[in-house]
Design an enzyme around this catalytic site. Structure first.
Site, PDB file in Angstrom:
ATOM      1  N   LYS A  12     -28.503  -9.017  -4.775  1.00  0.00           N
ATOM      2  CA  LYS A  12     -28.025 -10.485  -4.789  1.00  0.00           C
ATOM      3  C   LYS A  12     -28.689 -11.447  -5.558  1.00  0.00           C
ATOM      4  O   LYS A  12     -29.874 -11.136  -6.332  1.00  0.00           O
ATOM      5  CB  LYS A  12     -28.333 -10.813  -3.374  1.00  0.00           C
ATOM      6  CG  LYS A  12     -27.403 -10.322  -2.182  1.00  0.00           C
ATOM      7  CD  LYS A  12     -27.747 -10.854  -0.712  1.00  0.00           C
ATOM      8  CE  LYS A  12     -26.996 -10.099   0.541  1.00  0.00           C
ATOM      9  NZ  LYS A  12     -27.398 -10.568   1.671  1.00  0.00           N
ATOM     10  N   TYR A  52     -17.031 -11.033   2.602  1.00  0.00           N
ATOM     11  CA  TYR A  52     -17.789 -11.095   3.782  1.00  0.00           C
ATOM     12  C   TYR A  52     -16.826 -11.945   4.708  1.00  0.00           C
ATOM     13  O   TYR A  52     -17.088 -12.799   5.595  1.00  0.00           O
ATOM     14  CB  TYR A  52     -18.849 -12.398   3.410  1.00  0.00           C
ATOM     15  CG  TYR A  52     -20.248 -11.835   2.931  1.00  0.00           C
ATOM     16  CD1 TYR A  52     -20.883 -10.871   3.664  1.00  0.00           C
ATOM     17  CD2 TYR A  52     -20.667 -12.436   1.802  1.00  0.00           C
ATOM     18  CE1 TYR A  52     -22.027 -10.398   3.145  1.00  0.00           C
ATOM     19  CE2 TYR A  52     -21.950 -12.120   1.477  1.00  0.00           C
ATOM     20  CZ  TYR A  52     -22.592 -11.068   1.933  1.00  0.00           C
ATOM     21  OH  TYR A  52     -23.735 -10.462   1.237  1.00  0.00           O
ATOM     22  N   ASN A 115     -32.485 -12.518   1.487  1.00  0.00           N
ATOM     23  CA  ASN A 115     -32.818 -11.160   1.898  1.00  0.00           C
ATOM     24  C   ASN A 115     -32.572 -10.109   1.032  1.00  0.00           C
ATOM     25  O   ASN A 115     -32.367  -8.899   1.034  1.00  0.00           O
ATOM     26  CB  ASN A 115     -32.327 -10.716   3.220  1.00  0.00           C
ATOM     27  CG  ASN A 115     -30.774 -10.486   3.309  1.00  0.00           C
ATOM     28  OD1 ASN A 115     -30.063 -10.782   2.353  1.00  0.00           O
ATOM     29  ND2 ASN A 115     -30.251 -10.311   4.570  1.00  0.00           N
ATOM     30  N   HIS A 118     -27.471  -6.310  -0.270  1.00  0.00           N
ATOM     31  CA  HIS A 118     -26.510  -5.986   0.380  1.00  0.00           C
ATOM     32  C   HIS A 118     -26.444  -4.524   0.406  1.00  0.00           C
ATOM     33  O   HIS A 118     -26.349  -3.766  -0.473  1.00  0.00           O
ATOM     34  CB  HIS A 118     -25.187  -6.658   0.085  1.00  0.00           C
ATOM     35  CG  HIS A 118     -24.158  -5.910   0.701  1.00  0.00           C
ATOM     36  ND1 HIS A 118     -23.536  -6.611   1.989  1.00  0.00           N
ATOM     37  CD2 HIS A 118     -23.170  -5.039   0.527  1.00  0.00           C
ATOM     38  CE1 HIS A 118     -22.439  -5.647   2.500  1.00  0.00           C
ATOM     39  NE2 HIS A 118     -22.308  -4.944   1.595  1.00  0.00           N
ATOM     40  N   GLU A 129     -15.520  -1.999   0.529  1.00  0.00           N
ATOM     41  CA  GLU A 129     -16.324  -2.785  -0.402  1.00  0.00           C
ATOM     42  C   GLU A 129     -16.266  -2.329  -1.875  1.00  0.00           C
ATOM     43  O   GLU A 129     -16.389  -2.991  -2.858  1.00  0.00           O
ATOM     44  CB  GLU A 129     -17.701  -3.106   0.149  1.00  0.00           C
ATOM     45  CG  GLU A 129     -17.732  -3.945   1.417  1.00  0.00           C
ATOM     46  CD  GLU A 129     -18.992  -3.810   2.227  1.00  0.00           C
ATOM     47  OE1 GLU A 129     -20.124  -3.029   1.729  1.00  0.00           O
ATOM     48  OE2 GLU A 129     -19.325  -4.343   3.176  1.00  0.00           O
TER      49      GLU A 129
END
Ligand code: IDP
Ligand code: MG
Length: 152
Positions: A12, A52, A115, A118, A129
């Protein structure tokens, strides 16, 4: 015999900005997973809303879309034996405070909203995805000589 699977992994924007893209690739490659697709791009709002979709309506959703679009991400497909669960285990719990030391989040992150990475959470999510980010011909099938030392 374990399943050979593909999983979508995203380093990310915080991982890219903090220079942790290589570390994330290295953790997964070191485990024996094989990189089969890679692109570097900003995940805009339209793509984020599809990626998402399951989180739409939750309190953190707007912040999540801002976060994932806040800079370039490295979007990857890794392949290997039980790749989905193996990658999730190496990534660690969603909340980095609860993530075990030795996991990516447990070693490098502090907050759920930063975080770093993914990973797809199931075969259905992985298929959806991967197709969202990659055309079929952007995923490269190849043999690695080391694979026989990773998978019996
Ligand atoms: P996962 O990334 O471990 O699969 P999910 O529950 O699918 O976790 O949530 C997707 C992402 O949304 C998380 O990785 C995190 O970036 C963000 N997120 C989840 N829960 C929260 C929260 O409570 N506050 C802020 N961000 C959250
Ligand atoms: Mg998830």
């Amino acid at each position: 015999m374990a399943d050979t699977q593909r999983t979508l992994i995203i380093a990310k924007p915080d991982a890219v900005q903090r220079g942790l893209t290589g570390t994330i690739i290295s953790r997964l490659e070191g485990r024996g997973l094989k990189l089969v697709a890679l692109k570097f791009r900003v995940i805009d709002e339209s793509l984020a809303s599809r990626h998402y979709a399951e989180h739409q309506g939750k309190g953190f959703y707007a912040g999540l879309v801002d976060y994932i679009g806040s800079g370039p991400s490295a979007v990857m497909v890794f392949e290997g034996s039980d790749a989905i669960a193996a990658a999730r285990a190496s990534i660690g719990s969603t909340n980095p405070v609860a993530a075990a030391p030795g996991t990516i989040r447990g070693d490098f992150a502090l907050q759920v909203g930063r975080n770093l990475v993914h990973g797809s959470d199931s075969p259905d999510s992985a298929a959806r995805e991967v197709a969202l980010f990659f055309e079929a011909d952007e995923i490269v099938s190849y043999t690695r000589d080391s694979d026989r030392w990773v998978v019996e």
